[in-house]
Design a protein around this motif. Structure first.
Motif, short mmCIF file in Angstrom:
data_model
loop_
_atom_site.label_atom_id
_atom_site.label_comp_id
_atom_site.label_asym_id
_atom_site.label_seq_id
_atom_site.Cartn_x
_atom_site.Cartn_y
_atom_site.Cartn_z
N HIS A 1 2.72 -5.50 -7.09
CA HIS A 1 3.80 -6.08 -6.31
C HIS A 1 5.09 -6.10 -7.15
CE1 HIS A 1 5.90 -8.59 -3.43
NE2 HIS A 1 6.24 -9.40 -4.40
N ARG B 1 11.83 -1.61 10.15
CA ARG B 1 10.67 -0.84 10.60
C ARG B 1 11.05 0.56 11.07
NH1 ARG B 1 7.78 0.01 15.42
NH2 ARG B 1 5.49 0.07 15.16
N GLU C 1 -2.65 -1.56 7.79
CA GLU C 1 -1.21 -1.43 7.59
C GLU C 1 -0.65 -0.32 8.47
OE1 GLU C 1 1.94 -0.89 3.91
OE2 GLU C 1 0.05 0.23 3.87
N SER D 1 5.15 -0.55 4.30
CA SER D 1 5.50 -1.98 4.37
C SER D 1 6.69 -2.30 3.48
CB SER D 1 4.29 -2.84 3.99
OG SER D 1 3.27 -2.71 4.94
N ALA D 2 6.70 -1.72 2.25
CA ALA D 2 7.83 -1.98 1.35
C ALA D 2 9.11 -1.38 1.90
CB ALA D 2 7.52 -1.40 -0.03
N ARG E 1 10.34 -3.68 4.68
CA ARG E 1 10.98 -4.89 4.16
C ARG E 1 12.42 -4.62 3.71
NH1 ARG E 1 5.82 -5.67 1.76
NH2 ARG E 1 6.57 -4.84 -0.23
N ARG E 2 12.61 -3.47 3.10
CA ARG E 2 13.94 -3.16 2.56
C ARG E 2 14.91 -2.62 3.60
NH1 ARG E 2 11.86 0.32 -2.72
NH2 ARG E 2 10.61 -1.33 -3.69
#
Length: 458
Positions: free
Chosen positions: A454, A93, A147, A85-86, A89-90
């Protein structure tokens, strides 16, 4: 120094750990690699395999496998320190999934090389079971699977286990469920790194031990015995990086400690499980990890040792009696069949490298010829192989699927200067310990731990 005393793994090798000759004086090369651990040796291996004419020199302060490569938990896994997921985000996908598939493929690639080079390192691809021993931990197991499903991964990557299924793999006390992934092999890490050093020498790589590097500059690695001049200089020093000039804040060396039991009888193993030599952990905040060794021991480790002011790394930091006692206690809680006095025969530890944003990276600055890889946060056995293959492509100027992965040429921010670095890292450890204690007492998840996780980029 007796290198055999650094870990159970090194103590169980056949034959003496006699250092190779040191650098005899000034020399020229095409590539000079600093560090004869997994990262440096995998880089040398794939470079030499791709172009046997390359002049490759590896410089090592002690012996091959002196650092984390000879002391780790022996998990060759598809784990990467930054979550899917991190990464998504960066980087989006698709690039996040590309990183996942590359890591998944890496486990098989290491197994292929082990077989091709005849490296007897007790390789067993039994996967990993992560146990849930409370409702809070079971919630984390469900979230991990959710996830994975959000990113299109199926049971073949990660599957949720009920209590019976989890216990069938690892019958720890109070198991309520867990998760299982097949993408991990248990390995004897010192046999792997020492075998790899021999394999690169067979391919013409020159490995010089007991040769500390005192400075890295474009085109030059400086040692007390002389300088090695090369267009490409690779830094592969992981938790020992802060000792190099200008690298004090590049990574934080955080210690992980381990214990190993005496060989356990088959009747005990029948009650513990791990019949396929699955590696195992659980869903607490302070990481624990273990494996069933080929000679029937439990090798078990965890975080919890303090970070030392100024990113210092010293041999006496490898041994923290308080942490060893805690590991024995946790091992006894997990497996009461071991009895009130867990039969530990070996204790050891060492530093791993943590980047400020918890992001491993690999890269090459073409303007200077300086290359690097590291920041594995303890997931380096597999990740270092991917790093070595990627560095080999970057150094040779090849455009491949590996050179487009999101960790390539990533630049992590530097850690804060002291005393902020010392306060931040040790405060984080304290928060995680406190969270585990609170969750055990109240049965509710810790908001402080989630917030801190986080903040660190998980």
């Amino acid at each position: 120094m007796r290198y055999q005393d650094l870990s159970y793994w090194l103590s169980s090798l056949d034959g003496p750990l006699t250092p190779r000759p040191g650098l005899p004086g000034d020399t020229d090369a095409d590539v000079v690699i600093v560090g004869a651990g997994y990262t440096g040796l995998w880089t040398a291996y794939y470079l030499a395999a791709a172009d046997p004419a390359l002049r490759i020199v590896v410089l090592e302060k002690e012996i091959a496998g002196y650092g984390a490569s000879g002391r780790n938990g022996g998990w060759c896994s598809a784990l990467f320190p930054t979550s899917l997921s991190a990464l998504a985000r960066r980087h989006g996908r698709d690039r996040a999934l590309a990183m996942h598939w590359a890591m998944r493929e890496t486990v098989g690639e290491v197994g292929r090389v082990v077989d091709a080079e005849g490296i007897d390192c007790d390789w067993r691809a039994g996967g990993t079971v992560v146990l849930a021993r409370s409702e809070v931990q079971l919630g984390r197991a469900r979230a991990a699977v959710a996830e994975a499903r959000e990113h299109g991964l199926a049971d073949a990557d990660l599957v949720l286990l009920d209590a019976a299924e989890a216990a069938a793999r690892c019958q720890a006390e109070g198991v309520r469920g867990g998760t299982y992934t097949p993408h991990c092999a248990a390995v004897h890490p010192a046999k792997l790194v020492r075998g790899l050093a021999t394999a690169v020498e067979r391919r013409g790589v020159r490995v010089f031990e007991r040769t500390p590097v005192t400075a890295l500059r474009p085109g030059v690695a400086v040692t007390p015995a002389g300088v090695v001049r090369a267009p490409v200089v690779v830094r592969a020093t992981e938790g020992f990086t802060p000792a190099l000039p200008g690298q004090r804040r590049a990574v934080a060396p955080v210690y992980s400690l381990m214990v190993a039991t005496a060989p356990l009888p088959e009747a005990t193993w029948a009650e513990i499980g791990l019949a396929e030599r699955e590696t195992f952990s659980d869903y607490r905040h302070v990481i624990i990890y273990g494996q069933r060794t080929a000679d029937g021991r439990l090798a078990f480790g965890g975080r919890g040792a303090p970070y030392h002011y100024g990113s210092r790394v010293r041999p006496d930091f490898d041994r923290e009696p308080r942490v060893f006692a805690a590991l024995r206690r946790v091992l006894g809680e997990l497996f009461p069949v071991l009895g009130p006095e867990v039969p530990v025969t070996h204790t050891w530890g060492g530093p791993l490298g943590v980047a400020r944003d918890w992001a491993a990276s690999v890269g090459l600055d073409r303007s200077t010829g300086l290359a690097w890889a590291g920041g594995y946060v303890g997931d380096g056995v597999g990740t270092s192989n991917l790093a070595g293959r990627t560095l080999a492509d970057l150094i040779r100027g090849e455009q491949t699927d590996l050179t487009t992965l999101p960790w390539v040429n990533h630049r992590s921010p530097r850690w804060e200067p002291e005393p902020l670095r010392w306060l931040a890292v040790n405060a984080g450890l304290k928060v995680m310990f406190s969270a585990d204690e609170a969750e055990s007492r109240t049965g509710r998840p810790s908001r402080r731990a989630a917030a801190f996780s986080h903040l660190l980029g998980h």
